[in-house]
Design an enzyme around this catalytic site. Structure first.
Site, short mmCIF file in Angstrom:
data_model
loop_
_atom_site.label_atom_id
_atom_site.label_comp_id
_atom_site.label_asym_id
_atom_site.label_seq_id
_atom_site.Cartn_x
_atom_site.Cartn_y
_atom_site.Cartn_z
N SER A 60 0.84 -1.19 0.00
CA SER A 60 0.00 0.00 0.00
C SER A 60 0.88 1.25 0.00
CB SER A 60 -0.91 0.01 1.22
OG SER A 60 -0.13 0.28 2.36
N LYS A 61 0.24 2.37 -0.08
CA LYS A 61 0.91 3.67 -0.15
C LYS A 61 2.01 3.86 0.89
CE LYS A 61 -0.48 6.84 -3.11
NZ LYS A 61 0.57 6.45 -4.02
#
Ligand code: GLU
Length: 495
Positions: free
Chosen positions: A255-256
């Site tokens: 994820s980010k």
């Protein structure tokens, strides 16, 4: 007769083009190309709440940048137009009509408040079955139609079998089975008239004659719903392959917070499209557990689903950087010049006073080809070629073990020698400077160090012989002349 392979990539326009989704697109594309089949893009844009402006365009731009051209879909059209689900509502309505009249579906009039209360109660009771309780299953068909006709808000649900199992084959996992009791009667048509993913996906895969559905493993749990829907509609299901999850190095879902996850971010970071294609293809697929570097044509040649594993794939940012260095080194000068130009145009480097042209890109490729691992590393090494003035402290011209006088002799001799060269190329320059150092009784490193600062203003630069060649004779001589002038007069600016 074998059926022509038809594979689709079905992005939902939400957010930035995530590498996880793009990995799916790559597998779809490789599979289609390997089998000489069709690669179709269908935009799944029926979720009005999650839709984000411009997301489809960014996804398509990312696919184009990666070289994943499609045979049917947005921009190119095709025999199954339209390719946006929001424009295909009549197909879903027809399917709903036939499911309703066959008794495989029913309208549900339960209010959102009732559904929330039901769920809360189920959670409180720690119930085995969370989800819809089937209250409207038995509403009489005529009454149901009348209520809908009178304007009462409803959704349409699919009648899932209440017990038994749904079996299916996943190309990667083999036989898979699901307990029907764990699934509730899912919504197919929402009260806003838009279909849910499950319905639209099945209806379109059928009408678009998709033969293979290759998608992320997150969708595996939806497979029994789709299998039941195909059955109820009397359609043959395509074959399914669910691709392994992509994890970050800490073994949590990528994820980010792990760093860049959008294809466009990698593009901005100077990763070549062929690198990203190669890297993402290896997230779940391998040829032989040791070959790492593949050109796009080699991926197409070797890609088969039986080499896709079940275990989670790990996204290793360091490996991506390493791979980018390899692809840059393996790129032809033409290819690298194009990639640099594309990058400079998209993301103009601060160091450049103006956007260079292709001739410039080709001229500097020999200077940086073996020295960079990502495209933005090139600009600081070559920007001096684009600037009218370069700046440095005069002392930087004077190498260790030398003084103003000996430095001036080096500059003087270099200026004269270089001005007289007939062929101004790196070999001739080297053949001039090496013996010249000997004659002046200084070492070659001292000569090159002085010339490097004089020509580029940098202490570290691309190889100096090639650099002088790239500057061209007139400019190279002029810059050495200016350095000499600076040392002799104490001037501080190059002019
Ligand atoms: N629209 C779904 C997604 O964005 C497609 C899933 C599928 O390929 O069936 O993941």
């Amino acid at each position: 007769m074998t059926t022509r392979v038809r594979v689709r990539f079905a992005p939902s326009p939400t957010g930035e083009p995530h590498v996880g989704n793009v990995r799916t697109a790559i597998f779809d594309w490789l599979f289609a190309r390997h089998h000489g089949g069709d690669f179709v893009i269908r935009v799944e844009d029926t979720d009005q709440a999650r839709k984000t402006e411009g997301a489809t365009e960014l996804m398509l731009e990312s696919l184009k940048w990666l070289g994943l051209e499609w045979d049917e879909g947005p921009d190119v059209g095709g025999p199954h137009e339209p390719y946006h689900q929001s424009q295909r509502l009549e197909y879903y309505r027809d399917a709903i009509e036939s499911l309703l009249s066959a008794g495989s579906a029913y309208r549900c009039f339960c209010s959102p408040d009732r559904l929330t209360a039901l769920r809360e109660q189920q959670q409180k009771d720690d119930s085995d079955r969370i989800g819809y309780d089937g209250k409207c299953r038995d509403v009489d068909a005529d009454a149901s139609r009348d209520r809908a006709a009178s304007g009462q808000s409803s959704v349409v649900r699919f009648k899932m079998p209440e017990n038994g199992i749904t079996e299916a084959i996943d190309i990667i996992r083999g036989n898979v089975s699901f307990e029907n009791a764990l699934y509730d009667d899912f919504v197919m048509l929402k009260s806003d008239g838009y279909p849910t993913y499950h319905l639209a996906n099945v209806v379109d895969d059928h009408h678009m004659q998709i033969t293979h559905v290759t998608r992320a493993v997150e969708w595996l749990s939806s497979l029994p719903l789709h299998v039941q829907l195909y059955r109820a509609l009397g359609w043959d299901a395509p074959e399914f392959a669910h691709l392994p999850l992509i994890l970050a190095a800490d073994r949590t879902k990528l994820s980010k917070r792990h760093g860049a996850t959008s294809v466009l971010e990698f593009r901005e970071m100077g990763v070549l499209p062929e690198t990203l294609l190669n890297f993402l293809a290896l997230l779940g697929w391998s040829l032989d557990d040791k070959t790492e570097i593949f050109a796009p044509e080699q991926l197409i040649e070797h890609f088969t689903l039986d080499r896709v594993g079940r275990s989670d794939a790990v996204f290793d940012f360091e490996k991506l950087n390493w791979m980018n260095g390899v692809h840059i080194r393996e790129a032809s000068p033409d290819r690298l010049a194009d990639a640099l130009l594309d990058h400079w145009t998209q993301y103009p480097p601060d160091e450049f006073p103006k956007t260079p042209d292709r001739e410039f890109a080709l001229r500097i490729v020999p200077l940086i080809h073996d020295r960079i691992k990502s495209l933005p590393e090139a600009a600081p090494l070559v920007s001096f070629l684009l600037r009218e003035r370069i700046d440095y402290d005069n002392e930087e011209l004077i190498q260790k073990g030398m003084d103003i006088e000996s430095t001036c002799s080096v500059l003087q001799a270099s200026q004269e020698g270089l001005a007289l060269l007939e062929a101004f190329d790196s070999e001739a320059i080297e053949a001039l400077l090496r013996p010249m150092a000997k004659e002046l009784d200084v070492n070659v490193g001292q000569v090159l160090g002085t010339l490097r600062v004089a020509a580029t203003g940098l202490k570290v630069s691309p190889p100096i012989f090639e650099t002088l060649e790239a500057m061209g004779q007139e400019r190279a001589v002029r810059s050495i002349h200016a350095a000499l002038d600076r040392l002799q007069t104490g001037a501080t600016r190059y002019s």
